[in-house]
Structures are given as C-alpha cells and as structure tokens.
Design a protein around this motif. Structure first.
Motif, mmCIF file in Angstrom:
data_model
loop_
_atom_site.group_PDB
_atom_site.id
_atom_site.type_symbol
_atom_site.label_atom_id
_atom_site.label_comp_id
_atom_site.label_asym_id
_atom_site.label_seq_id
_atom_site.Cartn_x
_atom_site.Cartn_y
_atom_site.Cartn_z
ATOM 1 N N SER A 160 -24.867 22.064 -15.990
ATOM 2 C CA SER A 160 -25.250 20.590 -16.175
ATOM 3 C C SER A 160 -26.156 20.081 -14.720
ATOM 4 O O SER A 160 -26.808 19.093 -15.367
ATOM 5 C CB SER A 160 -23.844 20.111 -15.848
ATOM 6 O OG SER A 160 -22.753 20.329 -17.058
ATOM 7 N N ALA A 161 -25.951 20.706 -13.807
ATOM 8 C CA ALA A 161 -27.275 20.149 -12.953
ATOM 9 C C ALA A 161 -28.308 20.553 -13.505
ATOM 10 O O ALA A 161 -29.288 19.774 -13.233
ATOM 11 C CB ALA A 161 -26.587 21.043 -11.454
ATOM 12 N N LYS A 162 -28.792 21.813 -13.942
ATOM 13 C CA LYS A 162 -30.049 21.992 -14.338
ATOM 14 C C LYS A 162 -30.602 21.019 -15.515
ATOM 15 O O LYS A 162 -31.624 20.816 -15.444
ATOM 16 C CB LYS A 162 -29.881 23.377 -14.953
ATOM 17 C CG LYS A 162 -31.262 23.943 -15.684
ATOM 18 C CD LYS A 162 -32.268 24.355 -14.800
ATOM 19 C CE LYS A 162 -33.454 24.957 -15.527
ATOM 20 N NZ LYS A 162 -34.329 25.420 -14.690
ATOM 21 N N ARG A 163 -29.668 20.747 -16.360
ATOM 22 C CA ARG A 163 -29.920 19.837 -17.385
ATOM 23 C C ARG A 163 -30.183 18.315 -16.990
ATOM 24 O O ARG A 163 -31.081 17.838 -17.118
ATOM 25 C CB ARG A 163 -28.905 19.792 -18.491
ATOM 26 C CG ARG A 163 -28.643 20.756 -19.291
ATOM 27 C CD ARG A 163 -27.395 20.703 -20.078
ATOM 28 N NE ARG A 163 -27.152 21.910 -20.807
ATOM 29 C CZ ARG A 163 -26.126 22.670 -20.815
ATOM 30 N NH1 ARG A 163 -25.271 22.298 -20.240
ATOM 31 N NH2 ARG A 163 -26.006 23.755 -21.640
ATOM 32 N N LEU A 164 -29.529 18.091 -15.958
ATOM 33 C CA LEU A 164 -29.683 16.650 -15.442
ATOM 34 C C LEU A 164 -31.080 16.526 -14.523
ATOM 35 O O LEU A 164 -31.581 15.654 -14.389
ATOM 36 C CB LEU A 164 -28.515 16.405 -14.405
ATOM 37 C CG LEU A 164 -28.255 14.558 -13.885
ATOM 38 C CD1 LEU A 164 -28.461 13.781 -14.961
ATOM 39 C CD2 LEU A 164 -27.166 14.451 -13.006
ATOM 40 N N GLY A 165 -31.278 17.704 -14.101
ATOM 41 C CA GLY A 165 -32.287 17.936 -13.035
ATOM 42 C C GLY A 165 -33.849 17.770 -13.968
ATOM 43 O O GLY A 165 -34.658 17.286 -13.483
ATOM 44 N N GLY B 6 -17.695 16.537 -14.942
ATOM 45 C CA GLY B 6 -17.531 16.647 -13.358
ATOM 46 C C GLY B 6 -18.970 17.161 -12.682
ATOM 47 O O GLY B 6 -19.292 16.854 -11.674
ATOM 48 N N GLU B 7 -19.291 18.185 -13.243
ATOM 49 C CA GLU B 7 -20.412 18.819 -12.663
ATOM 50 C C GLU B 7 -21.547 17.936 -12.959
ATOM 51 O O GLU B 7 -22.418 18.020 -12.172
ATOM 52 C CB GLU B 7 -20.602 20.046 -13.637
ATOM 53 C CG GLU B 7 -19.708 21.264 -13.383
ATOM 54 C CD GLU B 7 -19.624 21.599 -11.884
ATOM 55 O OE1 GLU B 7 -20.557 21.928 -11.118
ATOM 56 O OE2 GLU B 7 -17.993 21.775 -11.271
ATOM 57 N N VAL B 8 -21.624 17.239 -13.973
ATOM 58 C CA VAL B 8 -22.893 16.216 -14.060
ATOM 59 C C VAL B 8 -22.559 15.271 -12.929
ATOM 60 O O VAL B 8 -23.631 14.788 -12.318
ATOM 61 C CB VAL B 8 -22.976 15.406 -15.543
ATOM 62 C CG1 VAL B 8 -23.763 14.442 -15.470
ATOM 63 C CG2 VAL B 8 -22.929 16.378 -16.495
ATOM 64 N N LEU C 66 -28.824 14.100 -6.876
ATOM 65 C CA LEU C 66 -30.121 13.580 -7.391
ATOM 66 C C LEU C 66 -30.427 12.061 -7.067
ATOM 67 O O LEU C 66 -31.605 11.525 -7.739
ATOM 68 C CB LEU C 66 -30.354 14.011 -8.873
ATOM 69 C CG LEU C 66 -30.482 15.374 -9.347
ATOM 70 C CD1 LEU C 66 -30.426 15.510 -10.687
ATOM 71 C CD2 LEU C 66 -31.833 15.858 -8.703
ATOM 72 N N HIS C 67 -29.238 11.530 -6.401
ATOM 73 C CA HIS C 67 -29.283 10.129 -6.479
ATOM 74 C C HIS C 67 -29.331 9.442 -7.648
ATOM 75 O O HIS C 67 -30.087 8.331 -7.397
ATOM 76 C CB HIS C 67 -30.280 9.772 -5.102
ATOM 77 C CG HIS C 67 -30.202 10.438 -4.010
ATOM 78 N ND1 HIS C 67 -29.296 10.586 -3.039
ATOM 79 C CD2 HIS C 67 -31.291 11.531 -3.375
ATOM 80 C CE1 HIS C 67 -29.622 11.364 -1.864
ATOM 81 N NE2 HIS C 67 -30.582 12.087 -2.213
ATOM 82 N N VAL C 68 -28.578 9.725 -8.603
ATOM 83 C CA VAL C 68 -28.543 8.976 -9.769
ATOM 84 C C VAL C 68 -27.088 8.595 -10.069
ATOM 85 O O VAL C 68 -25.777 9.236 -9.778
ATOM 86 C CB VAL C 68 -28.897 9.870 -10.953
ATOM 87 C CG1 VAL C 68 -28.808 9.353 -12.264
ATOM 88 C CG2 VAL C 68 -30.288 10.449 -10.851
ATOM 89 N N GLY C 69 -27.080 7.182 -10.553
ATOM 90 C CA GLY C 69 -25.740 6.756 -10.878
ATOM 91 C C GLY C 69 -25.057 7.185 -12.122
ATOM 92 O O GLY C 69 -26.145 7.469 -12.974
#
Length: 180
Positions: free
Chosen positions: A2-7, A35-37, A44-47
């Motif tokens: 999830s972190a990779k995708r959001l990145g 939750g991981e997102v 990543l400082h994203v809301g």
C-alpha cells in the motif's frame, strides 16, 4: 504494498494533498490494507478521505461524496466488490479528471490510470499447480502458503493524456507495461 502504491501515486501527482481511498469495510483484509494506506499517507504528508463501502449502493454514495469536493487522487483497494464495480469507478474518475491508483492491472486494462500489484496471470498459473497436486493426492491443508513473487507496474498513457497529466519519464522507465 500500500505504501509503495501510494508513493507511486504521489510521484505521478506530486501536488496531491488529499487522496480518496475506497475499500470494502466488510472485508477485514481490505480494512487492514486501508490502515496501511493511512500510515503511508502520514509519511507522505497526504490527507486521506476514507470511503468505506459495503455494497453497490455504498459505491454510489462514495462517488457522490467525492463530487462535493473532488480529491486530488483516488486509491482503490481491490476486492470482489470493487472488481465487479470497476467500470463505474474508472468512468467516474475519468469524468471528474481524478488520477487513480489501482491494485491490479485489470483496472488499467479497462481504462484506469495506473496499477501496481501481483501479476494475476502468474497467480492463476501457480494456483493450477496446487489443483494438480491435490488431484494427485496431496492434502490441501499440508500445502505451503505461497505469496506472490511477480509484481507489475502498469500505466495507461491514453488515460494520462485524457487527465491532462504528464507521467514523469522515470516512472515510465520503471513501468512493466505502458499502454499507448
């Protein structure tokens, strides 16, 4: 993952400050991924605008919620509910010019912007070997659990163009498939 995708989504949409995340709240595994997102979004400082859904009617409500204040991007957690309703979600994102990240390439093949996730063809081939072993007498409970080993990053440049986006060249070079 999830972190990779959001990145990757943040890299494609660097000015994104608010990302809508849609997931099936009835599926515990999808809720864990949500939750991981959330965790990755803080780094990543994203809301995050949570859009938990339970059924088809909830998807309509979630899409309606997004029209009140359009997010900078959409992150869709894939499960059977969202896969079945993928065309509506993809069409909504396109109509409202919302860049979206999906977990499997099926969404991108249907017109979504980008995906990063396991190669489904590889998973199905590997599942067939399990079926073969069971037919040959193996006990299902004694077979090892396997995790995906082949992942793919797919980008649809036609969708990017329709969204008036330019995908950074380094992302295109990292993509396993770029749909022209």
């Amino acid at each position: 993952m999830s972190a990779k995708r959001l990145g990757l989504l943040k890299e494609a949409v660097p000015n994104a400050t608010r990302v809508a995340v849609m997931w099936n709240v009835n599926d515990r595994a999808m809720t864990l991924r949500y939750g991981e997102v959330e965790k990755a979004a803080r780094v990543l400082h994203v809301g995050v605008e949570p859009l938990g859904v339970r059924g088809t009617d909830d998807i309509d409500a979630a899409l309606s919620t997004m029209t009140r204040e359009l997010p900078d991007a959409l992150f869709l957690v894939a499960d059977s509910l969202t896969v079945v309703n993928r065309k509506r979600i993809i069409d909504f994102a396109a109509a409202h010019h919302i860049p979206a990240m999906y977990e499997i390439s099926l969404y991108v093949q249907d017109g979504g912007l980008m995906s990063y996730g396991p190669n489904m063809d590889d998973l199905f081939r590997r599942a067939a070997t399990y079926v073969d072993r069971i037919f040959k007498g193996a006990k299902p409970g004694e077979l090892p659990v396997e995790l995906p080993t082949k992942f793919e990053f797919v980008i649809d440049l036609k969708t990017a163009k329709a969204l008036n986006m330019t995908i950074p060249q380094p992302m295109l070079l990292r993509a396993d498939e770029v749909i022209q």
